[in-house]
Motif scaffolding. Sequence first.
Motif, PDB file in Angstrom:
ATOM      1  N   MET A 103       0.842  -1.195   0.000  1.00 36.48           N
ATOM      2  CA  MET A 103       0.000   0.000   0.000  1.00 36.48           C
ATOM      3  C   MET A 103       0.878   1.246   0.000  1.00 36.48           C
ATOM      4  SD  MET A 103      -2.857   1.227   2.828  1.00 36.48           S
ATOM      5  CE  MET A 103      -3.791  -0.298   2.702  1.00 36.48           C
ATOM      6  N   LYS A 104       0.479   2.228  -0.818  1.00 36.70           N
ATOM      7  CA  LYS A 104       1.180   3.504  -0.847  1.00 36.70           C
ATOM      8  C   LYS A 104       0.341   4.553  -0.113  1.00 36.70           C
ATOM      9  CE  LYS A 104       3.242   2.638  -5.401  1.00 36.70           C
ATOM     10  NZ  LYS A 104       4.625   2.387  -4.968  1.00 36.70           N
ATOM     11  N   ALA A 105       1.004   5.493   0.521  1.00 39.85           N
ATOM     12  CA  ALA A 105       0.330   6.599   1.196  1.00 39.85           C
ATOM     13  C   ALA A 105       0.582   7.880   0.408  1.00 39.85           C
ATOM     14  CB  ALA A 105       0.831   6.751   2.625  1.00 39.85           C
ATOM     15  N   MET A 147       2.614  11.121  10.207  1.00 37.82           N
ATOM     16  CA  MET A 147       3.444  10.010   9.756  1.00 37.82           C
ATOM     17  C   MET A 147       3.618   8.953  10.843  1.00 37.82           C
ATOM     18  SD  MET A 147       4.295  10.110   6.589  1.00 37.82           S
ATOM     19  CE  MET A 147       2.600  10.645   6.354  1.00 37.82           C
ATOM     20  N   ARG A 148       3.608   9.368  12.089  1.00 43.54           N
ATOM     21  CA  ARG A 148       3.730   8.399  13.177  1.00 43.54           C
ATOM     22  C   ARG A 148       2.556   7.427  13.146  1.00 43.54           C
ATOM     23  NH1 ARG A 148       4.455  11.862  16.994  1.00 43.54           N
ATOM     24  NH2 ARG A 148       6.712  11.833  16.791  1.00 43.54           N
ATOM     25  N   ARG A 149       1.364   7.921  12.836  1.00 37.43           N
ATOM     26  CA  ARG A 149       0.195   7.061  12.744  1.00 37.43           C
ATOM     27  C   ARG A 149       0.214   6.228  11.455  1.00 37.43           C
ATOM     28  NH1 ARG A 149      -1.935   5.808  17.509  1.00 37.43           N
ATOM     29  NH2 ARG A 149      -2.372   7.635  18.784  1.00 37.43           N
ATOM     30  N   GLU A 185       5.627   2.960   0.771  1.00 40.91           N
ATOM     31  CA  GLU A 185       6.091   4.200   0.141  1.00 40.91           C
ATOM     32  C   GLU A 185       5.142   5.320   0.520  1.00 40.91           C
ATOM     33  OE1 GLU A 185       8.232   5.187  -4.040  1.00 40.91           O
ATOM     34  OE2 GLU A 185       6.301   4.159  -4.181  1.00 40.91           O
ATOM     35  N   VAL A 186       5.703   6.504   0.750  1.00 46.18           N
ATOM     36  CA  VAL A 186       4.909   7.686   1.087  1.00 46.18           C
ATOM     37  C   VAL A 186       5.191   8.757   0.039  1.00 46.18           C
ATOM     38  CG1 VAL A 186       4.512   9.518   2.779  1.00 46.18           C
ATOM     39  CG2 VAL A 186       4.959   7.175   3.557  1.00 46.18           C
ATOM     40  N   PRO A 216      10.448   4.684   2.033  1.00 49.77           N
ATOM     41  CA  PRO A 216      10.824   5.758   1.111  1.00 49.77           C
ATOM     42  C   PRO A 216       9.768   6.859   1.106  1.00 49.77           C
ATOM     43  CG  PRO A 216      11.075   3.614   0.063  1.00 49.77           C
ATOM     44  CD  PRO A 216      10.351   3.371   1.352  1.00 49.77           C
ATOM     45  N   ILE A 217      10.225   8.118   1.158  1.00 53.72           N
ATOM     46  CA  ILE A 217       9.334   9.272   1.081  1.00 53.72           C
ATOM     47  C   ILE A 217       9.709  10.079  -0.147  1.00 53.72           C
ATOM     48  CG2 ILE A 217       8.536  11.397   2.184  1.00 53.72           C
ATOM     49  CD1 ILE A 217       9.174  10.143   4.879  1.00 53.72           C
TER      50      ILE A 217
END
Length: 246
Positions: free
Chosen positions: A1-3, A38-40, A49-50, A74-75
């Motif tokens: 899943m990507k964010a 991002m912590r959540r 990946e973000v 990775p961001i």
Amino acid sequence: MKAYVLAAGYATRMYPLTRDVPKALLEVSGEPILTHIMRRVREIEGIDEVVVVTNARFFAQFEAWREAQEPWAPIIVLNDGSTANDHRLGAIGDLRFALERVPLDGQAALVLASDNLVDADLTEAARVFRERARTTLIVRRVEHDGGPSPYNEVTLGPDGRVIGFREKPADPATGLSAIAVYFFPPEDLSRLDEYLAAGNPDAPGHFVAWLVSRAECFAAPLRGDWYDIGSLESLAEARAQYGNDA
């Protein structure tokens, strides 16, 4: 899943505070709002990946934020090219921009607004999403004074399916509203071009309202606190709650 994190707005209602600093990087309890988010996100199993989409004015600040993060995934920071509020792409326009540059390739997506300070467990909503394999919203109860809603209205069926969604209705009735944190299967996001051909490119809720009438969507309850940082007053409230009045 990507964010995918939507962070290309200009927050003009919070000027002068956000004239030179993006809203997502304003600090609450000594950390940027985006760091709290991002912590959540990190707690959700399978995020690999973000993608943060911002604008030309604040791109360098988001890049500096990215470089300071612990490398748990990775961001990627994307610059949508806009330089002023009048020329912004809008949240859904930015989501399409991000998906064109960092495609899902068959994966699911977590899409978040960067001004949603979420101090809540997102893993239950992720579980509902994986079980249903359908778009999943996170909903909470809201108080209304009888006037128009500043949020949205969600109507649920007995099985948790979303059977109605109205963005900022004049006559809210259900007392349920979704926060701007959504889980999407790839097939639903593949309909963005269809939606944008005639839809509003700005608030994500307009796309969700359109989608609910065309595809099965489900809801999961919010378990914890959430702050919609849309004004100086809401920022002050969040800072006070987190023990930071600065």
